[in-house]
Design a protein around this motif. Structure first.
Motif, PDB file in Angstrom:
ATOM      1  N   PRO A  35       0.796  -1.234   0.000  1.00  0.00           N
ATOM      2  CA  PRO A  35       0.000   0.000   0.000  1.00  0.00           C
ATOM      3  C   PRO A  35       0.829   1.285   0.000  1.00  0.00           C
ATOM      4  CG  PRO A  35      -0.100  -1.112   2.133  1.00  0.00           C
ATOM      5  CD  PRO A  35       0.540  -2.070   1.180  1.00  0.00           C
ATOM      6  N   ARG A  36       2.004   1.264   0.641  1.00  0.00           N
ATOM      7  CA  ARG A  36       2.795   2.496   0.710  1.00  0.00           C
ATOM      8  C   ARG A  36       3.404   2.872  -0.631  1.00  0.00           C
ATOM      9  NH1 ARG A  36       5.102  -0.156   5.026  1.00  0.00           N
ATOM     10  NH2 ARG A  36       7.153  -0.115   4.023  1.00  0.00           N
ATOM     11  N   PHE A  37       3.433   1.946  -1.598  1.00  0.00           N
ATOM     12  CA  PHE A  37       4.013   2.263  -2.899  1.00  0.00           C
ATOM     13  C   PHE A  37       3.231   3.381  -3.596  1.00  0.00           C
ATOM     14  CE2 PHE A  37       4.634   1.374  -7.526  1.00  0.00           C
ATOM     15  CZ  PHE A  37       5.973   1.706  -7.568  1.00  0.00           C
ATOM     16  N   ALA A  38       1.998   3.595  -3.206  1.00  0.00           N
ATOM     17  CA  ALA A  38       1.200   4.680  -3.794  1.00  0.00           C
ATOM     18  C   ALA A  38       1.864   6.038  -3.575  1.00  0.00           C
ATOM     19  CB  ALA A  38      -0.213   4.679  -3.205  1.00  0.00           C
ATOM     20  N   ALA A  39       2.678   6.156  -2.521  1.00  0.00           N
ATOM     21  CA  ALA A  39       3.388   7.415  -2.271  1.00  0.00           C
ATOM     22  C   ALA A  39       4.625   7.533  -3.144  1.00  0.00           C
ATOM     23  CB  ALA A  39       3.776   7.514  -0.802  1.00  0.00           C
ATOM     24  N   ALA A  40       5.230   6.406  -3.542  1.00  0.00           N
ATOM     25  CA  ALA A  40       6.454   6.435  -4.345  1.00  0.00           C
ATOM     26  C   ALA A  40       6.164   6.562  -5.833  1.00  0.00           C
ATOM     27  CB  ALA A  40       7.277   5.174  -4.085  1.00  0.00           C
ATOM     28  N   ALA A  41       5.072   5.927  -6.301  1.00  0.00           N
ATOM     29  CA  ALA A  41       4.799   5.867  -7.739  1.00  0.00           C
ATOM     30  C   ALA A  41       4.769   7.236  -8.413  1.00  0.00           C
ATOM     31  CB  ALA A  41       3.497   5.104  -7.992  1.00  0.00           C
ATOM     32  N   PRO A  42       4.126   8.265  -7.844  1.00  0.00           N
ATOM     33  CA  PRO A  42       4.098   9.575  -8.525  1.00  0.00           C
ATOM     34  C   PRO A  42       5.465  10.256  -8.575  1.00  0.00           C
ATOM     35  CG  PRO A  42       2.371   9.409  -6.853  1.00  0.00           C
ATOM     36  CD  PRO A  42       3.316   8.277  -6.626  1.00  0.00           C
ATOM     37  N   ARG A  43       6.421   9.773  -7.817  1.00  0.00           N
ATOM     38  CA  ARG A  43       7.746  10.397  -7.777  1.00  0.00           C
ATOM     39  C   ARG A  43       8.693   9.812  -8.822  1.00  0.00           C
ATOM     40  NH1 ARG A  43      10.052  10.341  -1.886  1.00  0.00           N
ATOM     41  NH2 ARG A  43      11.244  12.115  -2.718  1.00  0.00           N
ATOM     42  N   ALA A  44       8.227   8.803  -9.548  1.00  0.00           N
ATOM     43  CA  ALA A  44       9.094   8.132 -10.523  1.00  0.00           C
ATOM     44  C   ALA A  44       9.465   9.076 -11.663  1.00  0.00           C
ATOM     45  CB  ALA A  44       8.390   6.901 -11.071  1.00  0.00           C
ATOM     46  N   ILE A  45      10.707   8.977 -12.097  1.00  0.00           N
ATOM     47  CA  ILE A  45      11.187   9.650 -13.300  1.00  0.00           C
ATOM     48  C   ILE A  45      11.422   8.565 -14.346  1.00  0.00           C
ATOM     49  CG2 ILE A  45      13.038  11.021 -14.323  1.00  0.00           C
ATOM     50  CD1 ILE A  45      13.579  12.195 -11.553  1.00  0.00           C
ATOM     51  N   VAL A  46      10.737   8.664 -15.470  1.00  0.00           N
ATOM     52  CA  VAL A  46      10.822   7.644 -16.515  1.00  0.00           C
ATOM     53  C   VAL A  46      11.427   8.264 -17.767  1.00  0.00           C
ATOM     54  CG1 VAL A  46       9.546   5.955 -17.891  1.00  0.00           C
ATOM     55  CG2 VAL A  46       8.766   6.520 -15.574  1.00  0.00           C
ATOM     56  N   ILE A  47      12.440   7.582 -18.325  1.00  0.00           N
ATOM     57  CA  ILE A  47      13.129   8.097 -19.496  1.00  0.00           C
ATOM     58  C   ILE A  47      13.551   6.944 -20.389  1.00  0.00           C
ATOM     59  CG2 ILE A  47      15.266   8.162 -18.140  1.00  0.00           C
ATOM     60  CD1 ILE A  47      14.477  10.401 -21.160  1.00  0.00           C
ATOM     61  N   GLU A  48      13.368   7.102 -21.692  1.00  0.00           N
ATOM     62  CA  GLU A  48      13.864   6.133 -22.665  1.00  0.00           C
ATOM     63  C   GLU A  48      15.097   6.695 -23.359  1.00  0.00           C
ATOM     64  OE1 GLU A  48      11.184   4.533 -25.542  1.00  0.00           O
ATOM     65  OE2 GLU A  48       9.713   3.920 -24.029  1.00  0.00           O
ATOM     66  N   LEU A  49      16.122   5.864 -23.462  1.00  0.00           N
ATOM     67  CA  LEU A  49      17.354   6.254 -24.135  1.00  0.00           C
ATOM     68  C   LEU A  49      17.523   5.429 -25.403  1.00  0.00           C
ATOM     69  CD1 LEU A  49      17.828   7.262 -21.156  1.00  0.00           C
ATOM     70  CD2 LEU A  49      20.253   6.816 -21.548  1.00  0.00           C
ATOM     71  N   LYS A  50      18.086   6.056 -26.404  1.00  0.00           N
ATOM     72  CA  LYS A  50      18.407   5.361 -27.656  1.00  0.00           C
ATOM     73  C   LYS A  50      19.919   5.169 -27.733  1.00  0.00           C
ATOM     74  CE  LYS A  50      18.893   9.442 -30.643  1.00  0.00           C
ATOM     75  NZ  LYS A  50      18.944  10.416 -29.574  1.00  0.00           N
ATOM     76  N   PRO A  51      20.417   4.359 -28.662  1.00  0.00           N
ATOM     77  CA  PRO A  51      21.860   4.166 -28.781  1.00  0.00           C
ATOM     78  C   PRO A  51      22.608   5.496 -28.923  1.00  0.00           C
ATOM     79  CG  PRO A  51      20.736   2.499 -30.050  1.00  0.00           C
ATOM     80  CD  PRO A  51      19.671   3.454 -29.566  1.00  0.00           C
ATOM     81  N   GLY A  52      23.651   5.637 -28.136  1.00  0.00           N
ATOM     82  CA  GLY A  52      24.445   6.863 -28.132  1.00  0.00           C
ATOM     83  C   GLY A  52      24.161   7.765 -26.953  1.00  0.00           C
ATOM     84  N   ASP A  53      23.018   7.550 -26.269  1.00  0.00           N
ATOM     85  CA  ASP A  53      22.658   8.405 -25.133  1.00  0.00           C
ATOM     86  C   ASP A  53      23.303   7.912 -23.846  1.00  0.00           C
ATOM     87  OD1 ASP A  53      21.055  10.005 -26.712  1.00  0.00           O
ATOM     88  OD2 ASP A  53      19.205   8.940 -26.224  1.00  0.00           O
ATOM     89  N   GLY A  54      23.515   8.848 -22.909  1.00  0.00           N
ATOM     90  CA  GLY A  54      24.056   8.516 -21.601  1.00  0.00           C
ATOM     91  C   GLY A  54      23.153   9.037 -20.495  1.00  0.00           C
ATOM     92  N   LEU A  55      23.200   8.384 -19.351  1.00  0.00           N
ATOM     93  CA  LEU A  55      22.410   8.781 -18.188  1.00  0.00           C
ATOM     94  C   LEU A  55      23.273   8.645 -16.948  1.00  0.00           C
ATOM     95  CD1 LEU A  55      19.617   9.558 -16.928  1.00  0.00           C
ATOM     96  CD2 LEU A  55      19.194   7.085 -16.717  1.00  0.00           C
ATOM     97  N   TYR A  56      23.417   9.751 -16.195  1.00  0.00           N
ATOM     98  CA  TYR A  56      24.125   9.711 -14.918  1.00  0.00           C
ATOM     99  C   TYR A  56      23.108   9.428 -13.815  1.00  0.00           C
ATOM    100  CZ  TYR A  56      26.130  11.373 -10.547  1.00  0.00           C
ATOM    101  OH  TYR A  56      26.532  11.467  -9.241  1.00  0.00           O
ATOM    102  N   ILE A  57      23.379   8.378 -13.010  1.00  0.00           N
ATOM    103  CA  ILE A  57      22.518   8.002 -11.892  1.00  0.00           C
ATOM    104  C   ILE A  57      23.354   8.108 -10.619  1.00  0.00           C
ATOM    105  CG2 ILE A  57      21.022   6.221 -10.910  1.00  0.00           C
ATOM    106  CD1 ILE A  57      20.870   4.971 -13.704  1.00  0.00           C
TER     107      ILE A  57
END
Length: 344
Positions: free
Chosen positions: A219-241
Motif C-alpha cells: 500500500p505504501r508504494f502509492a506514495a512512491a509511484a508519482p515520484r518516478a522519473i521515466v526516461i527512454e534512451l536510444k543508442p548513443g545516449d548517456g544517463l548519470y545516476i
C-alpha cells in the motif's frame, strides 16, 4: 531519446562539457547528486556505429575483443518474458545461471532474438578490461576519472528489478532502447525492499516497483509511484545516476547492449558509506527507540550537519579531528576507528 522524458530530469549537452575533463564533469553533472540525461554522449563510439548496422555487425565487432573468459549469465524461460526476479526456482529465483564466454553469449542472444521459443539470455556487469580488453581504448569517455572503467550488459529484451548502487553510475546505451524508471533515495520506505543478503545480483531490490499497480501487498508504494522519473534512451545516449538512486532498467529490443561505469565521485579515501551503515545496524538498530533517537541527533550534528559545521562557533585552528579530512584528519580518524574496532 524519448521526447516524453520527465521534466524533473536535468539534461546537459555533452558538447558543453567535452573539453572540461573529469573536473568539469564532476562540477556540471555529479555535484548536485541528481540524475542527468546526456543525449548523444557516446554516439561517436565505434560500438554504437556497429550496432546501427545490426546485431550481427555488433557481435562481429565485439568478438574482436573477446578474451575467452567465462562469466555468469541468467537464462530465462520464455514464460518470464525477460523479467528476471524472485521465483520458485531451487535458489529462490525464476531463472537459471550458466557460464558463458562473451562470444557464446552474443551468439545465444542472437539465436533467441530470432526464435522466441528459445530461452532468453542476460549477461551483466562484465568488466570490459577482463572480458573484452581493448574495448575501452576503442570506445573512450574522457570526461570520467581514470578509475571509472567500463562494464558490459548485454542480452535479449529484459527488465532488471528496481535496485540501487552504492557508487555513482554512468550508463551508456550502445544497442537497443533502454527505459529507466528512477526513484529518489528517500523513497526507500515506500518501495518494499527485499532481503539484503538474498539478491539477484548483489543489491537488494524493490518488490513493489515490479508489481502490478495497486497491488494490495504494497500500500505504501502509492506514495512512491508519482515520484518516478521515466526516461527512454536510444543508442548513443548517456544517463548519470547518483549513488543510492533506485532504478529499474528495461531493455526494450530483442537484442541490447549497455555500457556502464561505477565510481565514487566524492570519496575521501577507500572507506565506503555502505560499510558504515552496516556497522551502525549492529551497533544501533536494535537499541531502545529513545536511545536510537539520541544517536540520530548525534549523527545529524556530527555527520549529516544540517545546521553546518559542528564547530563553526570556534576558530578553524581549534577544530581538531573535526577539521578538513584532506588536512590529515582522514588518517587520524581511520586509525582511531580501527583501534576501537580491535578493542584497543
Amino acid at each position: 531519446m524519448n521526447d516524453q522524458a520527465s521534466p524533473d530530469l536535468r539534461r546537459i549537452d555533452p558538447a558543453a562539457i567535452s573539453e572540461a575533463g573529469p573536473a568539469g564533469f564532476a562540477s556540471a553533472v555529479t555535484a548536485d547528486c541528481q540524475p542527468v540525461l546526456l543525449p548523444g554522449l557516446c554516439r561517436h563510439w565505434p560500438a554504437v556505429e556497429a550496432s546501427g548496422r545490426g546485431w550481427a555487425a555488433l557481435s562481429t565487432y565485439l568478438a574482436r575483443f573477446d578474451a575467452g573468459r567465462s562469466g555468469q549469465a541468467f537464462i530465462g524461460a520464455p514464460s518470464i518474458a525477460g523479467r528476471y526476479d524472485y521465483g520458485d526456482g531451487p535458489d529462490g529465483f525464476n531463472f537459471e545461471r550458466a557460464s558463458l564466454t562473451l562470444a557464446q553469449a552474443l551468439e545465444r542472444i542472437g539465436e533467441a532474438a530470432a526464435d522466441p521459443s528459445l530461452a532468453s539470455v542476460y549477461m551483466g556487469s562484465l568488466s570490459a578490461d577482463d572480458y573484452a580488453p581493448g574495448f575501452a581504448a576503442d570506445n573512450s569517455l574522457d570526461v570520467l576519472p581514470p578509475l571509472a572503467r567500463p562494464r558490459l550488459w548485454l542480452g535479449n529484451a529484459s527488465r532488471v528489478a528496481c535496485h540501487y548502487d552504492s557508487f555513482d553510475n554512468l550508463a551508456c546505451v550502445v544497442a537497443g532502447r533502454r527505459r529507466f524508471t528512477l526513484y529518489p533515495p528517500d523513497a526507500i520506505g515506500d518501495l518494499y525492499v527485499g532481503p539484503i543478503d538474498h539478491t539477484l545480483a548483489g543489491q537488494p531490490t524493490s518488490l513493489a516497483a515490479g508489481a502490478a499497480l495497486g497491488d494490495e501487498r504494497y500500500p505504501r508504494f502509492a506514495a512512491a509511484a508519482p515520484r518516478a522519473i521515466v526516461i527512454e534512451l536510444k543508442p548513443g545516449d548517456g544517463l548519470y545516476i547518483p549513488k543510492l538512486w533506485w532504478h529499474q532498467v528495461e531493455a526494450l529490443e530483442p537484442t541490447n547492449l549497455l555500457v556502464n561505469y561505477w565510481w565514487d565521485a566524492f570519496a575521501a579515501g577507500p572507506d565506503a558509506p555502505y560499510v558504515t551503515m552496516m556497522l551502525a545496524m549492529i551497533a544501533i538498530a536494535e537499541r531502545p527507540l529513545a536511545e536510537r533517537q539520541a544517536w540520530r541527533a548525534f549523527f545529524d550534528h556530527y555527520v549529516f550537519r544540517p545546521r553546518g559545521h559542528p564547530l563553526a562557533h570556534l576558530p578553524a585552528e581549534r577544530h581538531g579531528l573535526l577539521g578538513p579530512l584532506a588536512g590529515g584528519n582522514y588518517g587520524r580518524i581511520r586509525a582511531l576507528v580501527m583501534k576501537m574496532l580491535r578493542g584497543g
